[in-house]
Design a protein around this motif. Structure first.
Motif, PDB file in Angstrom:
ATOM      1  N   ASP A 101       0.931  -1.158   0.002  1.00 43.78           N
ATOM      2  CA  ASP A 101      -0.043   0.067   0.071  1.00 43.78           C
ATOM      3  C   ASP A 101       0.855   1.083   0.036  1.00 43.78           C
ATOM      4  N   LEU A 119      -6.256  -2.861  -7.841  1.00 40.90           N
ATOM      5  CA  LEU A 119      -6.160  -3.297  -6.248  1.00 40.90           C
ATOM      6  C   LEU A 119      -5.296  -2.680  -5.646  1.00 40.90           C
ATOM      7  N   ARG A 122      -5.617   1.013  -3.965  1.00 43.26           N
ATOM      8  CA  ARG A 122      -6.634   1.227  -2.902  1.00 43.26           C
ATOM      9  C   ARG A 122      -5.896   2.503  -1.690  1.00 43.26           C
ATOM     10  N   HIS A 123      -4.724   2.435  -1.747  1.00 46.80           N
ATOM     11  CA  HIS A 123      -4.123   3.429  -0.771  1.00 46.80           C
ATOM     12  C   HIS A 123      -3.624   4.551  -1.736  1.00 46.80           C
ATOM     13  N   ARG A 127      -1.249   4.515  -5.078  1.00 48.37           N
ATOM     14  CA  ARG A 127      -1.983   4.955  -6.283  1.00 48.37           C
ATOM     15  C   ARG A 127      -1.308   5.912  -7.069  1.00 48.37           C
ATOM     16  N   GLY A 153     -13.006  -1.950  -1.585  1.00 48.45           N
ATOM     17  CA  GLY A 153     -12.258  -0.799  -1.387  1.00 48.45           C
ATOM     18  C   GLY A 153     -11.466  -0.069  -2.662  1.00 48.45           C
ATOM     19  N   THR A 154     -11.802  -0.893  -3.839  1.00 49.60           N
ATOM     20  CA  THR A 154     -11.238  -0.462  -5.058  1.00 49.60           C
ATOM     21  C   THR A 154     -12.423  -0.387  -6.027  1.00 49.60           C
TER      22      THR A 154
END
Length: 299
Positions: A101, A119, A122-123, A127, A153-154
């Motif tokens: 992440d 996926l 997600r953070h 990202r 979450g995504t």
């Protein structure tokens, strides 16, 4: 051969009978290395934990270089609890705040093909790193391929739209395509036009696959391949994607590459987890890939 950059999570999938190294990007990268395609894998794991050692050991066995795998002193290697249902289906419980992440953007790379997923975005930290890397390394010699994994979450329209705008190709399943059609455009041609997609790979599990070019034009399709010794379907789609990317890198005939990828995915369904325990099992697949006829593989 066109170099391939793979960005995203490396983790361990925890089954009821033990843990195996996983994560869609890591699965793709290990297959690419074993298939003889030039690949660089960027991820992040804990400094010294059991899951991280499992990841590094698996990378070494499949011939995947680990110089792009970052170490995180504050966070552990990612873990996923795999809950298996009757009939071979499964549900993933992806544990939060893992090392992947907090991926850092890699230095400039000469890759011509880029693989990235949703996926790993997600953070906010990973990202930003992934998006910066995709923007920096895109080249005319190959596409950027988005693996759309709509996990909790995504699974938002905002994240999907932002990722699609970075992609030339997208690989997704029927449920994920249904979400995109509900969120953005009601038809496949309109969806592809909206995001200027050059290619869309739709995987249908046991029903096979289809490849669509610009404006949704059907370029190739194939029926599912039976697996009489079915174990689980974890990683089957990743295997299909890896074969596709390897064929693009090597300049192989696209239709023949997809057919081989379909059979490769069926093989993965016959082993526990996303790859065979013994990398030597992939040697015939490597030979078959390199024996495919050459063709300009762009749709």
């Amino acid at each position: 051969m066109i170099p391939i950059l793979v960005l995203g999570e490396a983790l361990v999938d925890e089954f009821h009978d033990g843990a195996v190294a996983g994560g869609a990007p890591f699965n793709v990268a290990r297959s690419l290395a074993a298939l003889g395609a030039p690949v660089r894998f960027i991820s992040r794991i804990g400094v010294d934990d059991a899951a991280g050692r499992l990841v590094l050991d698996s990378a070494a066995r499949f011939g995947l270089a680990v110089d792009g795998i970052q170490r995180d002193a504050a966070r552990a290697t990612g873990r996923v609890s795999v809950h298996e249902d009757v009939g071979g289906s499964h549900r993933f419980e992806i544990h939060a705040d893992a090392a992947w992440d907090h991926l850092e953007a890699p230095a400039a790379d000469d890759a011509g093909i880029v693989y990235f997923g949703s996926l790993a975005q997600r953070h906010v930290v990973s990202r930003a790193a992934i998006r910066a890397a995709v923007k920096r390394v895109r080249r005319p010699s190959g596409p950027s391929l988005l693996d759309l994994n709509l996990r909790p979450g995504t699974d938002t329209s905002e994240l999907a739209a932002e990722a699609l705008m970075l992609a030339d190709w997208v690989k997704l399943n029927e449920d994920e395509l249904g979400c995109l059609l509900a969120w953005f455009e009601p038809t496949l041609p309109a969806l592809m036009a909206r995001f200027a997609l050059q290619g869309l790979v739709l995987t249908r599990g046991a029903a096979g696959y289809s490849l669509h070019g610009e404006q949704g034009r059907l370029l190739a399709t194939g029926e599912g391949v039976a697996q009489p010794d079915f174990v689980d379907s974890v990683g089957a789609g990743d295997g299909f994607t890896a074969l596709l990317l390897a064929g693009l890198s090597l300049g192989r005939d696209l239709g023949a590459t997809l057919q081989l990828g379909n059979r490769y995915a069926a093989m993965i369904c016959g082993v526990r987890g996303p790859l065979p325990t013994d990398p030597a099992a992939l040697t015939p697949w490597r030979e078959a890939l390199h024996a495919l006829p050459a063709e300009d593989a762009q749709p």
